[in-house]
Design an enzyme around this catalytic site. Structure first.
Site, short mmCIF file in Angstrom:
data_model
loop_
_atom_site.label_atom_id
_atom_site.label_comp_id
_atom_site.label_asym_id
_atom_site.label_seq_id
_atom_site.Cartn_x
_atom_site.Cartn_y
_atom_site.Cartn_z
N ALA A 167 4.79 -1.65 8.81
CA ALA A 167 4.26 -2.62 9.77
C ALA A 167 4.65 -4.02 9.33
N ASN A 179 -9.60 -5.22 3.62
CA ASN A 179 -8.59 -5.91 2.80
C ASN A 179 -8.35 -5.20 1.48
N SER A 201 -1.50 -6.20 17.89
CA SER A 201 -0.41 -5.21 17.82
C SER A 201 -0.90 -3.92 17.13
N LYS A 202 -1.77 -4.06 16.12
CA LYS A 202 -2.29 -2.85 15.45
C LYS A 202 -3.23 -2.10 16.41
N THR A 239 -6.14 -0.84 10.52
CA THR A 239 -6.89 -1.91 9.85
C THR A 239 -8.25 -2.13 10.51
N ASP A 240 -9.16 -2.74 9.75
CA ASP A 240 -10.47 -3.10 10.33
C ASP A 240 -10.34 -4.27 11.31
N GLU A 241 -9.20 -4.99 11.27
CA GLU A 241 -9.06 -6.18 12.12
C GLU A 241 -9.03 -5.84 13.60
N ILE A 299 0.85 -1.21 0.00
CA ILE A 299 0.00 0.00 0.00
C ILE A 299 0.88 1.25 0.00
N TYR A 348 -8.23 -22.02 3.38
CA TYR A 348 -8.24 -22.39 4.80
C TYR A 348 -9.66 -22.81 5.24
N ASN A 376 -14.27 -16.38 0.89
CA ASN A 376 -12.99 -16.73 0.25
C ASN A 376 -13.18 -17.70 -0.91
N TYR A 433 -1.31 -10.12 15.19
CA TYR A 433 -1.23 -8.97 14.27
C TYR A 433 -2.25 -7.90 14.68
N SER A 434 -3.53 -8.30 14.80
CA SER A 434 -4.54 -7.27 15.07
C SER A 434 -4.37 -6.71 16.48
P1 NAD Z 1 3.47 -4.65 3.54
O1 NAD Z 1 3.83 -5.80 4.43
O2 NAD Z 1 3.28 -4.90 2.09
O3 NAD Z 1 4.58 -3.51 3.66
C1 NAD Z 1 5.11 -3.12 4.89
C2 NAD Z 1 6.26 -2.18 4.62
O4 NAD Z 1 6.79 -1.76 5.89
C3 NAD Z 1 7.43 -2.82 3.87
O5 NAD Z 1 7.94 -1.94 2.89
C4 NAD Z 1 8.48 -3.07 4.95
O6 NAD Z 1 9.81 -3.05 4.47
C5 NAD Z 1 8.21 -1.92 5.90
N1 NAD Z 1 8.60 -2.24 7.27
C6 NAD Z 1 8.28 -3.34 7.99
N2 NAD Z 1 8.88 -3.29 9.20
C7 NAD Z 1 9.58 -2.13 9.25
C8 NAD Z 1 10.37 -1.52 10.24
N3 NAD Z 1 10.60 -2.10 11.42
N4 NAD Z 1 10.91 -0.30 9.97
C9 NAD Z 1 10.70 0.31 8.77
N5 NAD Z 1 9.96 -0.25 7.79
C10 NAD Z 1 9.41 -1.45 8.03
O7 NAD Z 1 2.19 -4.01 4.20
P2 NAD Z 1 0.87 -3.42 3.51
O8 NAD Z 1 -0.05 -4.52 3.21
O9 NAD Z 1 1.27 -2.47 2.46
O10 NAD Z 1 0.25 -2.60 4.74
C11 NAD Z 1 0.66 -1.27 5.01
C12 NAD Z 1 -0.07 -0.75 6.23
O11 NAD Z 1 -1.49 -0.78 5.99
C13 NAD Z 1 0.15 -1.60 7.49
O12 NAD Z 1 0.24 -0.73 8.57
C14 NAD Z 1 -1.10 -2.46 7.58
O13 NAD Z 1 -1.38 -2.79 8.93
C15 NAD Z 1 -2.15 -1.53 7.00
N6 NAD Z 1 -3.29 -2.18 6.35
C16 NAD Z 1 -3.08 -3.15 5.39
C17 NAD Z 1 -4.19 -3.71 4.74
C18 NAD Z 1 -4.02 -4.75 3.65
O14 NAD Z 1 -5.02 -5.30 3.18
N7 NAD Z 1 -2.80 -5.07 3.20
C19 NAD Z 1 -5.48 -3.30 5.07
C20 NAD Z 1 -5.64 -2.33 6.08
C21 NAD Z 1 -4.54 -1.77 6.69
O1 DAU Z 2 -8.67 -6.60 6.90
C1 DAU Z 2 -7.47 -5.91 6.67
C2 DAU Z 2 -6.31 -6.88 6.76
O2 DAU Z 2 -6.37 -7.67 5.57
C3 DAU Z 2 -4.95 -6.19 6.87
O3 DAU Z 2 -4.92 -5.49 8.08
C4 DAU Z 2 -3.82 -7.23 6.81
O4 DAU Z 2 -2.57 -6.56 6.82
C5 DAU Z 2 -3.97 -8.00 5.53
O5 DAU Z 2 -2.97 -9.01 5.45
C6 DAU Z 2 -5.36 -8.64 5.43
O6 DAU Z 2 -5.53 -9.68 6.44
P1 DAU Z 2 -6.28 -11.06 6.12
O7 DAU Z 2 -5.84 -12.06 7.11
O8 DAU Z 2 -7.74 -10.85 5.94
O9 DAU Z 2 -5.66 -11.35 4.65
P2 DAU Z 2 -5.08 -12.67 3.97
O10 DAU Z 2 -4.85 -12.34 2.54
O11 DAU Z 2 -3.95 -13.27 4.74
O12 DAU Z 2 -6.30 -13.68 4.07
C7 DAU Z 2 -7.58 -13.34 3.48
C8 DAU Z 2 -8.53 -14.50 3.78
O13 DAU Z 2 -8.09 -15.64 3.01
C9 DAU Z 2 -8.52 -14.95 5.23
O14 DAU Z 2 -9.84 -15.38 5.58
C10 DAU Z 2 -7.57 -16.15 5.23
C11 DAU Z 2 -7.78 -16.76 3.85
N1 DAU Z 2 -6.61 -17.44 3.26
C12 DAU Z 2 -5.43 -16.78 3.23
C13 DAU Z 2 -4.30 -17.37 2.69
C14 DAU Z 2 -2.98 -16.64 2.66
C15 DAU Z 2 -6.75 -18.71 2.73
O15 DAU Z 2 -7.86 -19.31 2.74
N2 DAU Z 2 -5.64 -19.30 2.18
C16 DAU Z 2 -4.41 -18.69 2.15
O16 DAU Z 2 -3.43 -19.31 1.66
#
Ligand code: NAD
Ligand code: DAU
Length: 350
Positions: A85, A186, A160-161, A132-134, A14, A214, A256, A157-158
């Site tokens: 994160a 997501n 810690s957030k 996050t919504d988590e 992101i 899963y 899913n 994870y959630s």
């Molecule tokens: P990501 O895992 O793709 O990227 C995380 C980035 O943070 C990476 O570039 C990594 O190098 C950097 N990072 C990790 N630890 C670090 C540290 N100790 N110091 C400096 N940099 C560090 O994550 P993402 O999916 O892009 O998520 C970004 C943010 O959005 C997170 O805070 C996550 O909780 C939040 N978020 C993600 C989602 C989602 O669906 N992916 C949804 C809602 C909120």
């Molecule tokens: O809701 C926001 C969150 O969405 C963010 O805060 C997180 O950073 C982000 O990783 C994401 O969390 P989820 O746990 O929802 O995402 P993930 O892609 O890991 O899993 C999505 C759903 O799919 C969940 O119900 C678990 C399931 N899953 C996931 C994987 C990796 C499977 O069934 N098989 C898989 O191999």
């Protein structure tokens, strides 16, 4: 108005879209991407904008308070958009402490650096925490998370957030730090690391590998195209009310198993495979411990107050996303070599 903004985690999924949006939309701003480049950080994500005159990269770990302070001292930012994160729930189940260090201590280090730098005058300053919504826990078959929903995190994870969110509110309440928060559902789109559901399935379909769903696959998530999340962050950073949070979601819930079937269908078409080929790869595997049943966001506040709404339909977004992965096989090959293989074997061993 010229501004200096530190965006943390800008080399991640992101974060890279947020950095690109700010660098291109606000040429008068200086954007400092502060990232430790963990396994999830990848500067290839920013190749197209890395030579822009208003973009700077600083490699630093937010767990290291001195390193964070040094970057703040060097650039004297007016704003922080904090995305860095540990972000993957499955990794948090095997290594919870990594999540405490980066997500909790790293956030407090950034809050301290901002508070110290801005202590004489908070005018024009802003600390945007991307959450996050988590943090709200899990829903049953009905209902939505609103900004008033009580925090009830389940995974490390959630938790810690949620903890980091509480620190952000505490710095607002105690020190008056001008903060805003966004709690998003997501995301999906280009540059998503293939440990997460959608890119993992795309990668496995390309390579004819099993598609690990899963449990019974009935878990439900609300999916938003990543560029729409970046647009929401832009709006809240500039116009959100200090001390407040805004839920961001796609109005787009999918079980899913239905999502994986849709992906299989779209990919069979794009790869010119006979209909039904990829679905045969679906394999139900051991469930995630503590798996949250359903997330669904009520994004009414950001819609009403700031006029935000998603700009792409899910079918369009998914199709664009698949096209991006098919056009960027080199990116996928790079991130799935080395450490990714070891992670994958351990995570999907049973
Ligand atoms: P990501 O895992 O793709 O990227 C995380 C980035 O943070 C990476 O570039 C990594 O190098 C950097 N990072 C990790 N630890 C670090 C540290 N100790 N110091 C400096 N940099 C560090 O994550 P993402 O999916 O892009 O998520 C970004 C943010 O959005 C997170 O805070 C996550 O909780 C939040 N978020 C993600 C989602 C989602 O669906 N992916 C949804 C809602 C909120
Ligand atoms: O809701 C926001 C969150 O969405 C963010 O805060 C997180 O950073 C982000 O990783 C994401 O969390 P989820 O746990 O929802 O995402 P993930 O892609 O890991 O899993 C999505 C759903 O799919 C969940 O119900 C678990 C399931 N899953 C996931 C994987 C990796 C499977 O069934 N098989 C898989 O191999």
């Amino acid at each position: 108005m010229s501004k200096k903004i530190i965006i943390t985690g800008g080399a991640g999924f992101i974060g890279s879209h947020v950095v690109r949006l700010f660098v291109t939309k606000y040429p008068e701003y200086t954007i400092i991407n502060l990232d430790a480049l963990t396994y999830a950080g990848n500067l290839e994500n920013l190749k197209d904008i890395e030579s822009s005159p208003n973009y700077i990269f600083e490699k630093a770990n937010i767990v290291d308070a001195e390193a964070v302070k040094a970057v703040f001292d060097k650039y004297q930012p007016d704003g922080v958009i904090h995305l860095a994160a540990e972000s993957h729930v499955d990794r948090s189940i095997t290594s919870p402490l990594d999540f405490v260090y980066t997500n909790v201590i790293g956030t407090v280090n950034l809050l301290n650096a901002a508070k110290e730098l801005w202590k004489e005058d908070y005018t024009g300053k802003r600390f945007h925490h991307v959450s996050t919504d988590e943090v709200y826990g899990a829903l049953g078959e009905t209902g939505f998370f609103t900004e008033a929903t009580k925090y009830d995190p389940h995974s490390p994870y959630s938790a810690s957030k949620a903890s980091s969110d509480h620190f952000v509110y505490a710095y607002s309440d105690t020190y008056g730090l001008p903060v805003v928060l966004t709690n998003c559902s997501n995301n999906y789109g280009p540059n998503h690391f293939p440990e997460k559901l959608i890119p993992l399935m795309i990668h496995n379909i390309i390579h004819n590998k099993p598609l690990p769903v899963y449990g019974d696959g009935k878990y439900t998530r609300d999916w938003l195209y990543v560029i729409d999340h970046a647009r929401a962050i832009d709006l809240v950073f500039h116009q959100g009310a200090a001390g407040e949070n805004y839920n961001v979601g796609g109005f787009n819930e999918w079980k899913n198993i239905d999502l994986v079937k849709l992906l299989c269908k779209q990919m069979d078409e794009k790869l010119q495979r006979p209909a039904g080929t990829s679905e045969q790869l679906i394999t139900f595997v051991k469930d995630r411990p503590g798996h949250d049943l359903r997330y669904a966001i009520d994004a009414g506040k950001i819609h009403k107050e700031l006029g935000w709404a998603p700009s792409v339909t899910f079918e369009e977004g998914l199709s664009k996303t698949i096209d991006w992965y098919l056009d960027n096989k080199e990116w996928l090959d790079h991130v799935t070599s080395g450490a990714y293989q070891a992670y994958y074997e351990q995570q999907y061993a049973h």
